[in-house]
Design a protein around this motif. Structure first.
Motif, PDB file in Angstrom:
ATOM      1  N   ALA A 165      -4.934  12.920  -6.144  1.00 37.40           N
ATOM      2  CA  ALA A 165      -5.059  13.959  -5.040  1.00 37.40           C
ATOM      3  C   ALA A 165      -6.309  13.642  -4.236  1.00 37.40           C
ATOM      4  O   ALA A 165      -6.215  14.158  -3.118  1.00 37.40           O
ATOM      5  N   GLY A 166      -7.525  13.180  -4.826  1.00 36.26           N
ATOM      6  CA  GLY A 166      -8.687  12.841  -3.782  1.00 36.26           C
ATOM      7  C   GLY A 166      -8.311  11.996  -2.709  1.00 36.26           C
ATOM      8  O   GLY A 166      -8.748  11.947  -1.604  1.00 36.26           O
ATOM      9  N   VAL A 167      -7.634  10.836  -3.030  1.00 36.59           N
ATOM     10  CA  VAL A 167      -7.446   9.692  -2.236  1.00 36.59           C
ATOM     11  C   VAL A 167      -6.254  10.359  -1.050  1.00 36.59           C
ATOM     12  O   VAL A 167      -6.632  10.165   0.026  1.00 36.59           O
ATOM     13  N   LEU A 190      -8.618  11.739   7.156  1.00 36.64           N
ATOM     14  CA  LEU A 190      -8.737  10.614   8.210  1.00 36.64           C
ATOM     15  C   LEU A 190      -7.609  10.673   9.235  1.00 36.64           C
ATOM     16  O   LEU A 190      -8.037  10.469  10.427  1.00 36.64           O
ATOM     17  N   TYR A 191      -6.486  11.057   8.987  1.00 36.35           N
ATOM     18  CA  TYR A 191      -5.243  11.230   9.852  1.00 36.35           C
ATOM     19  C   TYR A 191      -5.788  12.283  11.023  1.00 36.35           C
ATOM     20  O   TYR A 191      -5.583  12.024  12.303  1.00 36.35           O
ATOM     21  N   TRP A 209      -6.494  10.403 -13.531  1.00 31.73           N
ATOM     22  CA  TRP A 209      -5.587  10.038 -12.578  1.00 31.73           C
ATOM     23  C   TRP A 209      -4.902  10.798 -11.584  1.00 31.73           C
ATOM     24  O   TRP A 209      -4.793  10.375 -10.377  1.00 31.73           O
ATOM     25  N   LEU A 210      -4.342  12.055 -11.949  1.00 34.50           N
ATOM     26  CA  LEU A 210      -4.019  12.791 -10.947  1.00 34.50           C
ATOM     27  C   LEU A 210      -5.016  13.266 -10.171  1.00 34.50           C
ATOM     28  O   LEU A 210      -4.603  13.581  -8.941  1.00 34.50           O
TER      29      LEU A 210
END
Length: 154
Positions: free
Chosen positions: A11-13, A20-21, A6-7
């Motif tokens: 972190a990937g997201v 993207l920013y 989950w972590l």
């Protein structure tokens, strides 16, 4: 599913959003520079506090106005537009104290007066300052540089 997965997914997201920013900032900068040259222009939003309130940004001349865009914003429109006819150059100075860390190393601080907003402080390179002063002086013929208000029409 274990917690470490989950972590890792989170972190990937998060990394994806940061990329993207960054890509959005690069595309926006290209689009702004497409119709004319942009230059580094910092704007002081809170002139009341000594050395504070500077925001890094981009400047672009557009007709009779100087458009200022925040550097780390994805908004495509200028945050502030300074009209040439309502702007008067007051003076220049070197950055002092905390300003030296807030601004680019070679930039100078200039003060301009506007009828409605009082004093506006900008920071730019000496080469950009020369272009700014040329743009300011190259107003349309018949401009009265000594006036402080718009002339009345009868």
């Amino acid at each position: 599913m274990p917690v470490w997965q989950w972590l890792l997914d989170a972190a990937g997201v998060l990394l994806g959003f940061v990329l993207l920013y960054g890509l959005g900032l690069v595309v926006r900068r290209r689009l702004l520079a497409r119709n004319g040259g942009t230059f580094e222009l910092s704007y002081r939003v809170r002139p009341g506090r000594a050395g504070r309130g500077w925001l890094l940004g981009l400047g672009r001349y557009s007709g009779e106005g100087l458009e200022w865009f925040r550097y780390f914003s994805l908004w495509p429109r200028p945050k502030r537009v300074l009209e040439r006819s309502r702007l008067t150059f007051v003076g220049r100075r070197d950055p002092e104290g905390v300003e030296q860390m807030s601004l680019y190393p070679d930039h100078v601080v200039i003060s301009c007066a506007t009828p409605e907003g009082g004093v506006v402080e900008l920071a730019m390179s000496p080469a950009s300052l020369m272009g700014f002063q040329s743009w300011l002086e190259a107003g349309p013929p018949g401009t009265d540089w000594t006036r402080t208000t718009r002339p009345r029409t009868t």
